[in-house]
Each structure stands twice: as structure tokens, then as C-alpha cells.
Design a protein around this motif. Sequence first.
Motif, mmCIF file in Angstrom:
data_model
loop_
_atom_site.group_PDB
_atom_site.id
_atom_site.type_symbol
_atom_site.label_atom_id
_atom_site.label_comp_id
_atom_site.label_asym_id
_atom_site.label_seq_id
_atom_site.Cartn_x
_atom_site.Cartn_y
_atom_site.Cartn_z
ATOM 1 N N HIS A 1 -6.383 -55.843 13.492
ATOM 2 C CA HIS A 1 -6.994 -55.882 12.165
ATOM 3 C C HIS A 1 -8.512 -55.944 12.230
ATOM 4 O O HIS A 1 -9.188 -55.408 11.343
ATOM 5 N N ARG B 1 -10.853 -53.405 10.260
ATOM 6 C CA ARG B 1 -11.834 -53.920 9.292
ATOM 7 C C ARG B 1 -13.217 -53.335 9.590
ATOM 8 O O ARG B 1 -13.907 -52.845 8.692
ATOM 9 N N SER C 1 -8.103 -55.887 3.323
ATOM 10 C CA SER C 1 -7.982 -57.201 3.947
ATOM 11 C C SER C 1 -6.710 -57.908 3.483
ATOM 12 O O SER C 1 -6.068 -58.595 4.261
ATOM 13 N N THR D 1 -9.942 -61.707 -0.719
ATOM 14 C CA THR D 1 -9.571 -61.072 0.536
ATOM 15 C C THR D 1 -8.220 -61.567 1.028
ATOM 16 O O THR D 1 -7.758 -61.132 2.075
#
Length: 272
Positions: A136, A140, A187, A233
Amino acid sequence: MRVWQKVTVSLIGAAVIVACSQSPTGRSALRLFSGSEMDQLGARTYAEIKKEEKISTDRRKIAYVQCVTDDLVAALPAPYSGKRWEVTLFANDEANAFALPGEKIGVYEGMLDVAKTRDQLAAVIGHEIGHVIAEHGNERMSSQTAAGIGMQLGGILAASEFDQETVGLAMAVLGAGVQIGILLPYSRSHESEADQLGVDYMAKAGYDPAAAAKLWRNMAASKGAQPPEFLSTHPSPQSRIQALERYESQAMPVYKQTIARKGQPDCQRPSS
């Protein structure tokens, strides 16, 4: 062609240069950076955090966190189960934990007050490990990089046809659109995926999947007012709890098989 149409074309053009792959759950993933680059970044970040934060010297708590982590790591898919994960317990009352590329894990002592059982602690650490295994952090950074390229291209196109005031307004609207429409939901999808992966890992390690929803109830009770979900988020606490409860039934057979095969985990939570 209107400015926002041209900007949209620019964003699409930026997106095509991003490497495409799949996450562990089959979701399409965008990654620009190599695994070694992310591992190096994770190691540097971890070293900086260890310099800035006070490290716990409570041997019982350290052993407890290490024990739960070891159980989870042993249940991870290859090659992660065969790697050495560094674990640090920080002497900080904040209810926080994290994992970084390069097999780095940090847990704050305050999290042990919220994760009231070893199963709940496994849910925390499993969730954080899920972020790492699903890459992730790479996604991101890649999405932010692609959005930045699109913003720059959009600004160039807009400046060629519109006055400065119109361009400024258009770019401000575009910036809000990118933040709300791309980066924040992305997110949230990461958080939900890490929840699911964490439940999978804890079930395979012999920790009760039902503890994950209980953990987030504790987390919700320990926090103040939350922002609206579409501006956050993270999924809202209620959305997260409901999703975990739905997924629990899928993980429960694995948990029961693990318990039947090797018994309950023996990590001992220190008394207060």
C-alpha cells in the motif's frame, strides 16, 4: 475543449505510465517503485522513528508483542513468512501501531490498553502487516506521483488558453477533486483491504477473527469526533466494524482448523 476536460485527459495520460499489478485480494494496483526502493525507504523511516521515539524497556510487554508477531509471521504467505521482521515497542501512550516495507513493525504501549486481549493485538499487527504485503505504501506514493504529474500537465494546458484568475480557480477545484476523488478513497480501500488480510493472517495463526471487530469498537470508543467518511482516509468506525463482522464468517473455519491442529496461541498478556 474545456480546461477540466483537458486536465482529465492529462490525468489519464499520466496514469498510463504507471506499472499495473494486482493486490493480494485481486484489486488492481498501481506501482511505480521497486520493492528494493520501498524497503530502503522503510528502513530509513524506521531508523528515524526509533531515534525520535522513546523505546520501551518493559521486557514483559516486549516479549508479549514479539510473541504475537512471531505467530503471525509464521502464518504469512511466502516469502514473508521466511523473513525476519524487526519489532519495536515504543514507550508512548498513544494507541498506535505501524508496519513498514522491509519487514519493520512498531507498536506503541498505548495500543496495549486498547487491544485488551492477545487476539485483539493480533488484529492490530495483522492489519499493519497487511499494508506491507499489499504494498500500500508503494501504491500511495505512486498515486500521489501520478496525480502530481496530471496537475502539472493540467496547469500547462490551462495557462495556454485562460487568464490567470480562471486558471487559479480551475486548479484549486482540480486539487480538491484529486484529493477527495482519488487520494482519500484510495487510502480507504487500503484500510479495508488491510483489515481483510489481517483477519486472514490472524485466523491462520490461531487467533480469533471475531476479535478484529471488537478491537475497532474499542478504538472507536477511545477516539473523539470523527470526520465524515468521504473526507477521511479511514473507513468510518461503524463501516469498518460491519465489514469485519461480515468477513469474520469466512475466516472462522480457518481459525477452527488451526486450533484443532496446534491448539491456542500461548502468548501471555502482561498483567497491568
